[in-house]
Write an enzyme that holds these catalytic residues in place. Structure first.
Site, mmCIF file in Angstrom:
data_model
loop_
_atom_site.group_PDB
_atom_site.id
_atom_site.type_symbol
_atom_site.label_atom_id
_atom_site.label_comp_id
_atom_site.label_asym_id
_atom_site.label_seq_id
_atom_site.Cartn_x
_atom_site.Cartn_y
_atom_site.Cartn_z
ATOM 1 N N ARG A 51 -25.279 -13.952 41.701
ATOM 2 C CA ARG A 51 -26.082 -12.975 40.952
ATOM 3 C C ARG A 51 -27.183 -12.332 41.792
ATOM 4 O O ARG A 51 -27.689 -11.268 41.434
ATOM 5 C CB ARG A 51 -26.642 -13.654 39.690
ATOM 6 C CG ARG A 51 -25.528 -13.937 38.692
ATOM 7 C CD ARG A 51 -26.031 -14.694 37.494
ATOM 8 N NE ARG A 51 -25.511 -16.047 37.464
ATOM 9 C CZ ARG A 51 -26.107 -17.053 36.838
ATOM 10 N NH1 ARG A 51 -27.241 -16.861 36.212
ATOM 11 N NH2 ARG A 51 -25.562 -18.249 36.833
ATOM 12 N N GLU A 88 -29.291 -26.698 38.410
ATOM 13 C CA GLU A 88 -29.586 -27.230 37.077
ATOM 14 C C GLU A 88 -28.344 -27.852 36.443
ATOM 15 O O GLU A 88 -28.431 -28.850 35.766
ATOM 16 C CB GLU A 88 -30.167 -26.128 36.172
ATOM 17 C CG GLU A 88 -30.732 -26.694 34.881
ATOM 18 C CD GLU A 88 -31.198 -25.626 33.890
ATOM 19 O OE1 GLU A 88 -30.874 -24.436 34.064
ATOM 20 O OE2 GLU A 88 -31.873 -26.019 32.923
HETATM 21 C C1 PRP Z 1 -27.377 -19.867 39.125
HETATM 22 C C2 PRP Z 1 -28.428 -18.808 39.360
HETATM 23 C C3 PRP Z 1 -29.157 -19.343 40.549
HETATM 24 C C4 PRP Z 1 -29.105 -20.841 40.353
HETATM 25 C C5 PRP Z 1 -30.420 -21.374 39.889
HETATM 26 O O1 PRP Z 1 -26.298 -19.671 39.994
HETATM 27 O O2 PRP Z 1 -27.851 -17.536 39.594
HETATM 28 O O3 PRP Z 1 -28.523 -19.000 41.768
HETATM 29 O O4 PRP Z 1 -28.079 -21.080 39.378
HETATM 30 O O5 PRP Z 1 -30.407 -22.765 39.656
HETATM 31 P P1 PRP Z 1 -31.310 -23.811 40.480
HETATM 32 O O6 PRP Z 1 -32.671 -23.210 40.620
HETATM 33 O O7 PRP Z 1 -31.314 -25.045 39.611
HETATM 34 O O8 PRP Z 1 -30.648 -24.043 41.786
HETATM 35 P P2 PRP Z 1 -24.886 -20.421 39.918
HETATM 36 O O9 PRP Z 1 -24.837 -21.477 40.964
HETATM 37 O O10 PRP Z 1 -24.579 -20.797 38.502
HETATM 38 O O11 PRP Z 1 -23.850 -19.358 40.455
HETATM 39 P P3 PRP Z 1 -23.436 -17.865 40.093
HETATM 40 O O12 PRP Z 1 -24.578 -16.995 40.551
HETATM 41 O O13 PRP Z 1 -22.239 -17.727 40.948
HETATM 42 O O14 PRP Z 1 -23.183 -17.727 38.627
HETATM 43 N N1 ADE Z 2 -28.917 -21.129 36.662
HETATM 44 C C1 ADE Z 2 -29.451 -22.368 36.581
HETATM 45 N N2 ADE Z 2 -29.956 -22.596 35.374
HETATM 46 C C2 ADE Z 2 -29.737 -21.456 34.636
HETATM 47 C C3 ADE Z 2 -30.042 -21.083 33.301
HETATM 48 N N3 ADE Z 2 -30.677 -21.910 32.470
HETATM 49 N N4 ADE Z 2 -29.673 -19.845 32.890
HETATM 50 C C4 ADE Z 2 -29.023 -19.015 33.745
HETATM 51 N N5 ADE Z 2 -28.708 -19.322 35.001
HETATM 52 C C5 ADE Z 2 -29.068 -20.532 35.456
#
Ligand code: PRP
Ligand code: ADE
Length: 163
Positions: A51, A88
């Site tokens: 993202r 998370e």
């Molecule tokens: C999500 C979001 C952040 C991350 C945050 O990505 O876009 O990159 O989680 O979580 P954190 O602070 O606990 O590390 P995700 O890994 O779900 O991947 P995506 O962007 O491919 O959906």
């Molecule tokens: N990536 C990690 N935690 C998230 C949340 N609560 N919502 C969207 N993206 C996330």
């Protein structure tokens, strides 16, 4: 969205921002204003898979700088540096091309959301192995109670929305 992608997670979805051109340009406007006010010089924006890729190149174009990718493992060709991390709701491994950043370049890291900070921490580690100078991490949404910003110290975090 409650209980997505796992029970107990409140998922903060950025899709409505992307769908609304005024909202998307407002987000980029706010990032641009913040960066111009706080950083004299930026060499590159590094965006996080996936993202961070939606917003990073737009900001990089506004600032007239390049964009580099921190990707999930196994997607980037050539010599890469990699690091495993927890977020998370799961685990992953991040990679960057070793020639993405030259030593000493000033890099701003961008993602959509900061939760535990595991993902941005991993990106900082990768950039440090390339001897980048990390200016700051910028996100749209910060989930304050998970204390991700504490985990990222001494690197600063700028967020547009806090929950
Ligand atoms: C999500 C979001 C952040 C991350 C945050 O990505 O876009 O990159 O989680 O979580 P954190 O602070 O606990 O590390 P995700 O890994 O779900 O991947 P995506 O962007 O491919 O959906
Ligand atoms: N990536 C990690 N935690 C998230 C949340 N609560 N919502 C969207 N993206 C996330």
């Amino acid at each position: 969205f409650v209980d997505f992608p796992r029970e107990g997670i409140v998922f903060r979805d950025i899709c409505p921002i992307l769908k609304d051109p005024a909202a998307l340009s407002a987000v980029i406007d706010l990032f641009e204003e913040h960066v111009r006010r706080n950083h004299q010089h930026v060499d590159l924006i590094a965006g996080l898979d996936a993202r961070g890729f939606l917003f990073g190149p737009l900001l990089a174009q506004r600032l007239g700088v390049g964009f580099v990718q921190v990707r999930k493992k196994g997607k980037l060709p050539g010599p890469t540096a990699s690091v495993a991390y927890e977020l998370e709701y799961g685990k992953a491994e991040a990679e960057i091309q070793k020639d993405a950043v030259a030593p000493g370049q000033k890099v701003l890291i961008i993602d959509d959301l900061l939760a535990t900070g595991g993902t941005l921490y991993a990106a900082c580690e990768l950039l440090k192995t390339l001897q980048a100078e990390i200016l700051e991490c910028v996100v749209i949404i910060e989930l304050k109670e998970l204390r991700g910003a504490d985990r990222l110290q001494p690197h600063a975090v700028f967020s547009l929305l806090q929950f």
